[in-house]
Design a protein around this motif. Structure first.
Motif, PDB file in Angstrom:
ATOM      1  N   GLY A 100       0.788  -1.232   0.000  1.00 33.28           N
ATOM      2  CA  GLY A 100       0.000   0.000   0.000  1.00 33.28           C
ATOM      3  C   GLY A 100       0.812   1.270   0.000  1.00 33.28           C
ATOM      4  O   GLY A 100       0.263   2.364   0.098  1.00 33.28           O
ATOM      5  N   ASN A 101       2.144   1.137  -0.109  1.00 37.01           N
ATOM      6  CA  ASN A 101       2.995   2.324  -0.131  1.00 37.01           C
ATOM      7  C   ASN A 101       3.526   2.649  -1.524  1.00 37.01           C
ATOM      8  O   ASN A 101       4.348   3.544  -1.672  1.00 37.01           O
ATOM      9  N   ASP A 102       3.089   1.903  -2.528  1.00 33.69           N
ATOM     10  CA  ASP A 102       3.524   2.132  -3.916  1.00 33.69           C
ATOM     11  C   ASP A 102       5.043   2.139  -4.026  1.00 33.69           C
ATOM     12  O   ASP A 102       5.647   3.078  -4.548  1.00 33.69           O
TER      13      ASP A 102
ATOM     14  N   ARG B  96      -2.370   9.455 -11.798  1.00 34.47           N
ATOM     15  CA  ARG B  96      -2.138   8.396 -10.819  1.00 34.47           C
ATOM     16  C   ARG B  96      -1.393   8.993  -9.620  1.00 34.47           C
ATOM     17  O   ARG B  96      -0.199   9.295  -9.730  1.00 34.47           O
ATOM     18  N   PRO B  97      -2.092   9.197  -8.526  1.00 32.92           N
ATOM     19  CA  PRO B  97      -1.382   9.650  -7.328  1.00 32.92           C
ATOM     20  C   PRO B  97      -0.684   8.455  -6.682  1.00 32.92           C
ATOM     21  O   PRO B  97      -1.045   7.307  -6.966  1.00 32.92           O
ATOM     22  N   VAL B  98       0.309   8.694  -5.886  1.00 38.34           N
ATOM     23  CA  VAL B  98       0.901   7.598  -5.122  1.00 38.34           C
ATOM     24  C   VAL B  98       0.314   7.632  -3.718  1.00 38.34           C
ATOM     25  O   VAL B  98      -0.297   8.623  -3.325  1.00 38.34           O
ATOM     26  N   SER B  99       0.497   6.555  -2.980  1.00 36.37           N
ATOM     27  CA  SER B  99      -0.100   6.486  -1.645  1.00 36.37           C
ATOM     28  C   SER B  99       0.946   6.116  -0.605  1.00 36.37           C
ATOM     29  O   SER B  99       2.091   5.826  -0.936  1.00 36.37           O
ATOM     30  N   GLY B 100       0.515   6.134   0.638  1.00 36.29           N
ATOM     31  CA  GLY B 100       1.375   5.712   1.747  1.00 36.29           C
ATOM     32  C   GLY B 100       2.563   6.632   1.963  1.00 36.29           C
ATOM     33  O   GLY B 100       2.500   7.835   1.712  1.00 36.29           O
ATOM     34  N   ILE B 101       3.676   6.026   2.388  1.00 42.86           N
ATOM     35  CA  ILE B 101       4.852   6.848   2.718  1.00 42.86           C
ATOM     36  C   ILE B 101       5.444   7.487   1.466  1.00 42.86           C
ATOM     37  O   ILE B 101       6.037   8.550   1.527  1.00 42.86           O
ATOM     38  N   THR B 102       5.257   6.851   0.309  1.00 42.70           N
ATOM     39  CA  THR B 102       5.756   7.437  -0.936  1.00 42.70           C
ATOM     40  C   THR B 102       5.036   8.756  -1.212  1.00 42.70           C
ATOM     41  O   THR B 102       5.642   9.740  -1.636  1.00 42.70           O
ATOM     42  N   LEU B 105       6.299  11.582   0.952  1.00 39.64           N
ATOM     43  CA  LEU B 105       7.635  11.984   0.506  1.00 39.64           C
ATOM     44  C   LEU B 105       7.559  12.852  -0.751  1.00 39.64           C
ATOM     45  O   LEU B 105       8.196  13.900  -0.844  1.00 39.64           O
ATOM     46  N   LEU B 106       6.751  12.427  -1.714  1.00 39.12           N
ATOM     47  CA  LEU B 106       6.678  13.142  -2.990  1.00 39.12           C
ATOM     48  C   LEU B 106       5.927  14.462  -2.855  1.00 39.12           C
ATOM     49  O   LEU B 106       6.293  15.445  -3.498  1.00 39.12           O
ATOM     50  N   SER B 109       8.110  17.046  -1.877  1.00 40.30           N
ATOM     51  CA  SER B 109       9.009  17.456  -2.959  1.00 40.30           C
ATOM     52  C   SER B 109       8.277  18.189  -4.069  1.00 40.30           C
ATOM     53  O   SER B 109       8.874  18.549  -5.076  1.00 40.30           O
ATOM     54  N   ILE B 111       5.662  16.972  -5.898  1.00 41.98           N
ATOM     55  CA  ILE B 111       5.046  16.107  -6.914  1.00 41.98           C
ATOM     56  C   ILE B 111       3.668  15.678  -6.408  1.00 41.98           C
ATOM     57  O   ILE B 111       3.558  15.026  -5.371  1.00 41.98           O
ATOM     58  N   PHE B 114       1.149  11.568 -11.135  1.00 41.50           N
ATOM     59  CA  PHE B 114       1.790  11.255 -12.411  1.00 41.50           C
ATOM     60  C   PHE B 114       0.726  10.918 -13.449  1.00 41.50           C
ATOM     61  O   PHE B 114      -0.373  10.481 -13.126  1.00 41.50           O
ATOM     62  N   PHE B 116       1.117   8.767 -17.105  1.00 40.21           N
ATOM     63  CA  PHE B 116       2.015   8.117 -18.055  1.00 40.21           C
ATOM     64  C   PHE B 116       1.376   8.131 -19.434  1.00 40.21           C
ATOM     65  O   PHE B 116       0.237   7.682 -19.605  1.00 40.21           O
ATOM     66  N   TYR B 123       4.384  15.079 -14.871  1.00 38.57           N
ATOM     67  CA  TYR B 123       4.369  15.306 -13.430  1.00 38.57           C
ATOM     68  C   TYR B 123       3.456  16.497 -13.145  1.00 38.57           C
ATOM     69  O   TYR B 123       3.730  17.604 -13.622  1.00 38.57           O
ATOM     70  N   LEU B 130       7.978  22.893  -4.960  1.00 34.07           N
ATOM     71  CA  LEU B 130       9.154  22.578  -5.773  1.00 34.07           C
ATOM     72  C   LEU B 130      10.203  23.682  -5.645  1.00 34.07           C
ATOM     73  O   LEU B 130      11.392  23.412  -5.473  1.00 34.07           O
TER      74      LEU B 130
END
Lengths: 154, 138
Positions: A100-102, B96-102, B105-106, B109, B111, B114, B116, B123, B130
């Protein structure tokens, strides 16, 4: 009297069950990253991907090597050798995790699926690396250190 | 509910930077260089998107005409770039967003998500973050 006999029969019924109870076993996906060997439960790995393009990410820690595209979904790539302070990996092999953290781990090589008993693993609660690993064990054929990445990534 | 968003799109090789239109106050083309603009009391401080991406991605600096984006926001700042600008309306479902700790983090930064395409990546960025990150890295 019949009660005693009944109790003895009951006990004898339980004895074989206890005698044949097997030690709990766990199967691991064993892989290497540089000189180190790691293991994950296969259920923690969603997919093994080879030779995919990495896109860079700005202003992230140096162990994050970019993002990869898997079926239109982004996964941040972590070089675990770099994470532990070793040289960056050059291989283009990734484990996409199922947590779940991609996250995808950049690794060197898949070794095998290895099954071992719970007794073959030691808890690492007091070890320095216990923030990242749950247990350790010896895999004789590789003469290496096998660890389970902490699924909660504490 | 809003299902699409307009973006200012700047291409850097295989990477497109998408800046939400709603965060841009004004866009000027063929303007003065960033250093000149920063000396102009009428314009807020200038951040060079080309330099930021060159440092962050190692992407070469484009050679088009300069475009100045005057951004909205409390502190106010201007983004300069020589990348060719385009306006794109993109359905939000395609991101597409990312989830969790990623994700955490992004987002720090700058972001946001994304998208594709065939052989390229877009981005969606939070320019303010930024620029902040780029400043912190100096």
């Amino acid at each position: 009297m019949s009660g005693d006999l009944y109790a003895k029969i009951q006990q004898n019924q339980k004895t074989p069950e206890t005698a044949f109870s097997e030690e709990k076993t766990v199967t691991w996906l064993v892989f290497s990253a540089g000189k180190d060997t790691f293991a994950l439960e296969p259920g923690q790995v969603q997919e093994i991907v080879r030779n995919t393009e990495l896109y860079p990410l700005p202003f992230v820690p140096p162990y994050i090597k970019g993002v990869l595209n898997r079926h239109g979904d982004p996964y941040a790539v972590i070089d675990i050798a770099s994470f532990f302070g070793h040289e960056d990996l050059s291989e283009n092999l990734f484990l996409i995790l199922n947590d779940g953290n991609d996250i995808a781990l950049r690794i060197s090589e898949i070794r095998e699926f290895y099954t071992t008993g719970e007794a073959g693993l030691q808890k690492l609660s007091d070890a320095v690396q216990s923030d990242f690993f749950l247990r350790s064990g010896q895999i004789q054929q590789y003469n290496g250190f096998c660890s389970q990445c902490d699924r909660d990534n504490r | 509910m809003k299902t699409t968003e307009w973006f200012a799109c700047f291409s850097f090789g295989k990477h497109d930077i998408l800046i939400p239109r709603s965060t841009i106050l004004e866009c000027r083309f063929g303007g003065r260089s960033g250093s000149d603009a920063s000396e102009n009391p009428g314009l807020p401080a200038v951040a060079s998107l080309d330099d930021i991406l060159n440092r962050a991605f190692g992407i070469g600096v484009p050679e088009g005409s300069e475009c100045l984006l005057i951004m909205k926001g409390g502190r106010g700042y201007t983004v300069s770039t020589r990348a060719v600008p385009a306006a794109e309306e993109i359905p939000l479902i395609e991101f597409r967003p990312v989830s969790g700790i990623t994700a955490s983090l992004l987002l720090k930064s700058g972001i946001i998500a994304f998208r594709f395409l065939k052989d390229r990546i877009q981005y969606a960025v939070d320019m303010e973050k930024l620029v902040e990150k780029a400043g912190a890295g100096k």
